[in-house]
Write an enzyme that holds these catalytic residues in place. Structure first.
Site, PDB file in Angstrom:
ATOM      1  N   SER A   1      59.592  19.204  26.257  1.00 14.00           N
ATOM      2  CA  SER A   1      58.900  18.002  25.766  1.00 14.00           C
ATOM      3  C   SER A   1      59.497  17.132  24.920  1.00 14.00           C
ATOM      4  O   SER A   1      59.452  16.226  24.616  1.00 14.00           O
ATOM      5  CB  SER A   1      57.629  18.321  25.523  1.00 14.00           C
ATOM      6  OG  SER A   1      57.433  19.025  24.231  1.00 14.00           O
TER       7      SER A   1
ATOM      8  N   LYS B   1      61.478  14.003  16.745  1.00 10.87           N
ATOM      9  CA  LYS B   1      60.523  13.862  17.790  1.00 10.87           C
ATOM     10  C   LYS B   1      59.032  13.152  17.340  1.00 10.87           C
ATOM     11  O   LYS B   1      58.801  13.401  15.993  1.00 10.87           O
ATOM     12  CB  LYS B   1      60.104  15.283  18.347  1.00 10.87           C
ATOM     13  CG  LYS B   1      59.072  15.476  19.710  1.00 10.87           C
ATOM     14  CD  LYS B   1      58.925  16.980  19.942  1.00 10.87           C
ATOM     15  CE  LYS B   1      58.261  17.153  21.148  1.00 10.87           C
ATOM     16  NZ  LYS B   1      57.988  18.519  21.457  1.00 10.87           N
TER      17      LYS B   1
ATOM     18  N   SER C   1      59.861  24.049  24.717  1.00 10.76           N
ATOM     19  CA  SER C   1      60.234  22.236  24.640  1.00 10.76           C
ATOM     20  C   SER C   1      61.457  22.281  23.909  1.00 10.76           C
ATOM     21  O   SER C   1      61.893  20.934  23.609  1.00 10.76           O
ATOM     22  CB  SER C   1      58.983  21.609  24.062  1.00 10.76           C
ATOM     23  OG  SER C   1      57.869  21.587  24.917  1.00 10.76           O
TER      24      SER C   1
END
Lengths: 449, 61
Positions: A150, A74, A174
């Site tokens: 996310s 990420k 997330s």
């Protein structure tokens, strides 16, 4: 091929790390256009690392349990020499990272090779991976639907079979929300178990990082490297006491989730229904803590460059910065109270089972979910079942239910398994038992389907 | 003064306490999020906790 099989093939010389890495990079370039999971390909670094892996193997060295295995992170993990964007343009003028995030260093020391950074909601504030700067990540199982967030890029890259594993972060869900919507596995380890050095924060008292993978064996392989010890569980998993969460966690569920959870219950010898008290308040406390910590973190930049933010993120952060201290302290007291409830609960059961979301991925053109009979924003509410559990800090494994029809056209659905602090080994063993029974695991999307 | 004006006024008072200027284009969005958060704040502040329950600033399993 599992991650451990791939690493063994590379270590034994049957597969070249360089060749495998080059093929992975080519696959990312050719196929990610449909998903937008990748924000940056680390081509030269990856190929250099792969050459070194092959050279060490040629000299007879043991490279490690993840020898030559490519992975992505990420876009909030530091990667040496690159600016960590955290999914924003606000940090573009900050210096490049001087070293990799500590967890990336651990993976590299085990032979793994970072090949890409991956899309996310700006500053991890959302459950959708709809990013005003880097675009929306699409669900590989239906590109007209959200991947969730996310850590949406991290989930989508694994679901699309672009990468064998990725790293994400989980503050309110997330990891678990996108894992669920994309049909992959994701682990939120015990709060504080993994170091956050070199990970851009969101709400630091809730932030946790963890892996995504296509099966539970791969989650185990990566987690053992990240945590630094074996996660073997020697006891008989059939004797585990399993609590099925109801009340808050039984509301608004799609039929597929109900069927999947009933099947899990039927596969266990010792089950009971567990009702946690004050879950709505636990979720509210998580909301308030997140907003306050996030708002405070960004306050300086909100004063000087507010219009550089994604408008949706900026407005949420500003509202969080304005919260009164009495509310934030009360939220932290509710958190303490709820933790005690969870600790007491794990004196009676070994595992709790809950849905990860209310249903499958929402459509991009209708980004809402139904809660209490009302359509509410998916971006803000997909964490309905994950947020309360974040507050307690227990380890949670998000597992994809197996497709419930034979043509595999159904969309993925995910469940959460929760254990007492530090009991990741129980989660993995329990999930492996259910995976063997055919109740868990969703096939990834490949180039041909 | 309308309800919207009251909310905007409240926001500016709160913002001044932390030296934050809310740009005019952001007021509606910040107000909407503040309203949402107020609902959550009311929920948690409606819970009576013992005085011996301290805030949980870090996790000690």
């Amino acid at each position: 091929m599992s991650i451990s099989s791939l690493a063994q093939s590379i270590q034994s010389g049957r597969v070249s790390a360089f060749q495998h890495c080059a093929e992975t990079l080519q696959r990312l370039k050719e196929r990610d256009g449909a998903y937008n999971s990748v924000t940056r390909i680390l081509e030269s670094r990856a190929l250099d690392a792969a050459r070194k892996v092959d050279a060490r193997i040629a000299k007879g060295e043991s490279v490690g349990p993840l020898a030559g295995v490519p992975f992505g992170v990420k876009d909030l993990f530091d990667l040496e020499g690159h600016v960590t964007t955290a999914g924003s343009v606000v940090l573009n003028d900050t210096p490049p990272a001087r070293r990799d995030a500590e967890v990336v260093q651990r993976l590299c020391a085990a032979g793994a090779i970072p090949v890409a950074s991956l899309n996310m909601d700006e500053f991890a504030y959302g459950f959708a991976t709809e990013n005003a700067h880097y675009g929306t990540t699409r669900n590989p199982h239906d590109t007209q639907r959200l991947a969730g967030g996310s850590s949406g890029g991290s989930a989508a890259a694994v679901a699309a079979n672009l990468l064998p594993f990725t790293l994400g972060s989980d503050t309110n869900g997330s990891i678990r929300v996108p894992a669920s919507l994309c049909g992959v596995w994701g682990l939120r380890p015990t709060q504080g178990l993994l170091p956050l050095a070199g990970v851009y924060p969101f709400a630091s008292s809730l932030d946790v990082i963890g892996p995504f993978a296509q099966n539970v064996a791969d989650i185990r392989s990566v987690s053992e490297v990240l945590i630094g010890h074996s996660l073997a569980y020697e006891e008989d998993t059939s004797q585990l006491s399993v609590g099925i969460l109801d009340g808050w966690f039984a509301q608004d569920l799609s039929e597929g989730l109900k069927v999947g959870i009933r099947a899990i219950e039927s596969a266990c010898l010792h089950t009971k229904t567990v009702t946690l008290p004050e879950v709505a308040r636990a979720r509210a406390a998580s909301f308030v803590i997140t907003a306050a910590e996030g708002g405070n973190l960004h306050l300086g930049r909100l004063k000087t460059t507010p219009m550089a933010y994604d408008p949706a993120t900026r407005d949420r952060l500003m509202a969080g910065a304005l919260l009164p201290s009495a509310a934030v302290i009360q939220a932290q007291r509710v958190r303490n109270w709820f933790r005690d409830i969870m600790h007491q609960t794990f004196k009676k059961v070994d595992i709790l089972v809950a849905p990860a979301t209310v249903g499958p991925a929402p459509r991009l053109d209708q980004p809402t979910i139904m809660v209490g009979g009302k359509a509410v924003s998916a971006r803000a509410n997909l964490g309905l079942f994950t947020q309360p559990l974040s507050l307690a800090g227990m380890p949670v494994l998000s597992a994809p239910l197996a497709p419930q029809n034979t043509d595999n056209s159904a969309l993925p659905l995910g469940v959460q398994f929760i254990a007492a602090p530090g009991k990741e080994s129980i989660l993995l063993a329990f999930a492996e038992m259910l995976e063997r029974k055919g109740l868990l695991g969703f096939p990834p999307v490949t180039a041909g389907n | 003064m309308s309800e919207q004006d009251h909310i905007a006024n409240d926001l500016q008072v709160l913002a001044r306490q932390i030296d934050l200027t809310i740009p005019a284009d952001c007021v509606a969005g910040v107000a909407a999020n503040t309203q949402l958060l107020r609902g959550y704040v009311n929920l948690i502040c409606g819970m009576t906790l013992p005085d011996t329950c301290p805030p949980a600033y870090e996790y000690r399993p």
